[in-house]
Motif scaffolding. Structure first.
Motif, PDB file in Angstrom:
ATOM      1  N   PHE A 153      34.843  -6.081  23.217  1.00 20.75           N
ATOM      2  CA  PHE A 153      36.163  -7.485  23.258  1.00 20.75           C
ATOM      3  C   PHE A 153      35.241  -8.131  22.855  1.00 20.75           C
ATOM      4  N   GLU A 154      33.776  -8.484  23.307  1.00 21.53           N
ATOM      5  CA  GLU A 154      32.890  -9.308  22.849  1.00 21.53           C
ATOM      6  C   GLU A 154      33.248  -9.979  21.299  1.00 21.53           C
ATOM      7  N   VAL A 155      33.439  -8.662  20.219  1.00 24.34           N
ATOM      8  CA  VAL A 155      33.143  -8.240  18.808  1.00 24.34           C
ATOM      9  C   VAL A 155      34.699  -8.700  18.314  1.00 24.34           C
ATOM     10  N   ARG A 156      35.579  -7.842  19.046  1.00 23.47           N
ATOM     11  CA  ARG A 156      37.454  -8.628  19.081  1.00 23.47           C
ATOM     12  C   ARG A 156      37.636 -10.259  19.004  1.00 23.47           C
ATOM     13  N   SER A 157      36.707 -10.474  19.945  1.00 23.09           N
ATOM     14  CA  SER A 157      36.957 -12.093  20.346  1.00 23.09           C
ATOM     15  C   SER A 157      36.528 -13.042  19.288  1.00 23.09           C
ATOM     16  N   GLU A 158      35.406 -12.241  18.385  1.00 18.98           N
ATOM     17  CA  GLU A 158      34.322 -13.299  18.143  1.00 18.98           C
ATOM     18  C   GLU A 158      35.760 -13.180  16.727  1.00 18.98           C
ATOM     19  N   LYS A 159      36.081 -11.906  16.242  1.00 16.65           N
ATOM     20  CA  LYS A 159      36.519 -11.931  14.933  1.00 16.65           C
ATOM     21  C   LYS A 159      38.113 -12.035  15.532  1.00 16.65           C
ATOM     22  N   LYS A 160      38.780 -12.693  16.540  1.00 13.89           N
ATOM     23  CA  LYS A 160      40.178 -13.251  16.418  1.00 13.89           C
ATOM     24  C   LYS A 160      40.954 -11.777  16.347  1.00 13.89           C
ATOM     25  N   LEU A 161      40.597 -11.208  16.821  1.00 12.33           N
ATOM     26  CA  LEU A 161      41.276  -9.876  17.190  1.00 12.33           C
ATOM     27  C   LEU A 161      42.219  -9.890  18.786  1.00 12.33           C
ATOM     28  N   SER A 162      42.047 -10.460  19.630  1.00 15.64           N
ATOM     29  CA  SER A 162      42.613 -10.026  20.720  1.00 15.64           C
ATOM     30  C   SER A 162      43.713 -10.608  21.101  1.00 15.64           C
ATOM     31  N   ASN A 163      44.694 -10.935  19.382  1.00 18.53           N
ATOM     32  CA  ASN A 163      46.163 -10.908  20.116  1.00 18.53           C
ATOM     33  C   ASN A 163      46.650  -9.721  19.142  1.00 18.53           C
ATOM     34  N   LEU A 164      45.934  -8.596  19.474  1.00 19.77           N
ATOM     35  CA  LEU A 164      46.263  -7.206  19.823  1.00 19.77           C
ATOM     36  C   LEU A 164      46.719  -6.552  20.941  1.00 19.77           C
ATOM     37  N   LYS A 165      47.597  -5.720  21.293  1.00 20.82           N
ATOM     38  CA  LYS A 165      48.314  -5.476  22.455  1.00 20.82           C
ATOM     39  C   LYS A 165      47.357  -4.514  23.357  1.00 20.82           C
ATOM     40  N   LYS A 166      46.764  -3.473  22.545  1.00 19.67           N
ATOM     41  CA  LYS A 166      46.696  -2.350  23.117  1.00 19.67           C
ATOM     42  C   LYS A 166      45.221  -1.644  22.496  1.00 19.67           C
ATOM     43  N   MET A 167      44.432  -1.412  22.918  1.00 25.60           N
ATOM     44  CA  MET A 167      42.919  -0.692  22.254  1.00 25.60           C
ATOM     45  C   MET A 167      43.148   0.641  22.751  1.00 25.60           C
ATOM     46  N   TYR A 168      42.780   1.290  22.192  1.00 28.89           N
ATOM     47  CA  TYR A 168      41.787   2.858  22.295  1.00 28.89           C
ATOM     48  C   TYR A 168      40.852   3.282  21.859  1.00 28.89           C
ATOM     49  N   LEU A 169      39.701   3.938  21.802  1.00 29.69           N
ATOM     50  CA  LEU A 169      38.537   4.167  21.300  1.00 29.69           C
ATOM     51  C   LEU A 169      37.628   5.724  22.381  1.00 29.69           C
ATOM     52  N   GLU A 170      37.488   6.616  21.776  1.00 27.86           N
ATOM     53  CA  GLU A 170      37.397   7.638  21.686  1.00 27.86           C
ATOM     54  C   GLU A 170      35.722   8.036  21.677  1.00 27.86           C
ATOM     55  N   LEU A 171      35.201   8.205  22.774  1.00 28.12           N
ATOM     56  CA  LEU A 171      33.496   8.690  22.685  1.00 28.12           C
ATOM     57  C   LEU A 171      32.855   9.974  22.214  1.00 28.12           C
ATOM     58  N   GLU A 172      31.623   9.906  21.744  1.00 31.08           N
ATOM     59  CA  GLU A 172      31.974  11.728  21.126  1.00 31.08           C
ATOM     60  C   GLU A 172      31.695  12.221  21.579  1.00 31.08           C
ATOM     61  N   ASN A 173      32.384  12.429  22.915  1.00 28.41           N
ATOM     62  CA  ASN A 173      31.962  13.254  24.356  1.00 28.41           C
ATOM     63  C   ASN A 173      32.972  13.722  24.497  1.00 28.41           C
TER      64      ASN A 173
END
Length: 220
Positions: A153-173
């Motif tokens: 979230f910090e990175v997305r805020s710094e890059k002004k990407l917080s206007n995105l509606k959704k986010m999906y992340l997958e861990l290595e497991n």
């Protein structure tokens, strides 16, 4: 994809000794420093039964990592929780807590109850509510996952990407993190659910959409 175990950074944890208010059992617990440091004054730490003793309880931790008080609870929570604010305790020691606009509202307690109700031990392993900058308002996420998601979230805020509606992340497991930006009381937040490796992203999205709908119903 993000690492599931990216929490080895020095200074990420602080050790505090907690004491059960019922049986006086003691235990040294590791608390993420970021959560305490970002709070304006107090952070509530919900400690489930089996962590220190057979009792579940809450502790109120100040910015110096000192425990200001404890509270017995008449409900059970499956995971250790962190949320902004200290609430009230019986002796009135903690009062007039300075919190964000949302966490000072009765609605915030209802949202916490709803987030708590979604978590189980099989499919939904944790939940959270964050500011768009990555500050934690509420979390029952495992520490490793919490660290990863706040950094994201910090990175997305710094890059002004917080206007995105959704986010999906997958861990290595193959565990998944699904997030939805949501407006509550005219303020924007990020809602997070953390899923076991057996849950498909499509099903995770359905859970998340249902949660957003129920929060909107609470808001009226």
């Amino acid at each position: 994809m993000i690492e599931p175990n990216g929490t080895s950074e020095k200074g990420y944890y602080e050790n505090i000794i907690v004491i059960c208010p019922t049986c006086k059992s003691k235990k040294n617990l590791k608390i993420p420093t970021k959560i305490i440091n970002q709070s304006k004054q107090l952070t509530t730490v919900s400690i489930p039964s089996g962590t220190v003793c057979d009792h579940g309880f809450q502790s109120f931790v100040d910015k110096n990592f000192k425990i200001r008080g404890y509270q017995r609870v008449d409900f059970e929570f499956a995971k250790m929780e962190f949320f902004e604010g200290g609430g009230d305790i019986d002796d009135g020691y903690i009062q007039d807590e300075e919190t964000t606009s949302l966490s000072s509202l009765p609605l915030f307690k209802d949202i916490i109850k709803l987030l708590r109700s979604y978590v189980d031990t099989k499919e939904i392993l944790g939940s959270g509510l964050f500011s768009i900058e990555g500050n934690v308002l509420y979390s029952s996420l495992p520490s490793n996952t919490l660290f990863s998601i706040t950094k994201e979230f910090e990175v997305r805020s710094e890059k002004k990407l917080s206007n995105l509606k959704k986010m999906y992340l997958e861990l290595e497991n193959n565990q998944k993190i699904c997030s939805n930006y949501i407006e509550i009381q005219k303020m924007r937040f990020a809602l997070v659910l953390f899923f076991a490796h057996t849950v498909k992203l499509g099903m995770g999205n359905l859970y998340l959409n249902d949660l957003v709908k129920k929060i909107k119903e609470l808001e009226g």
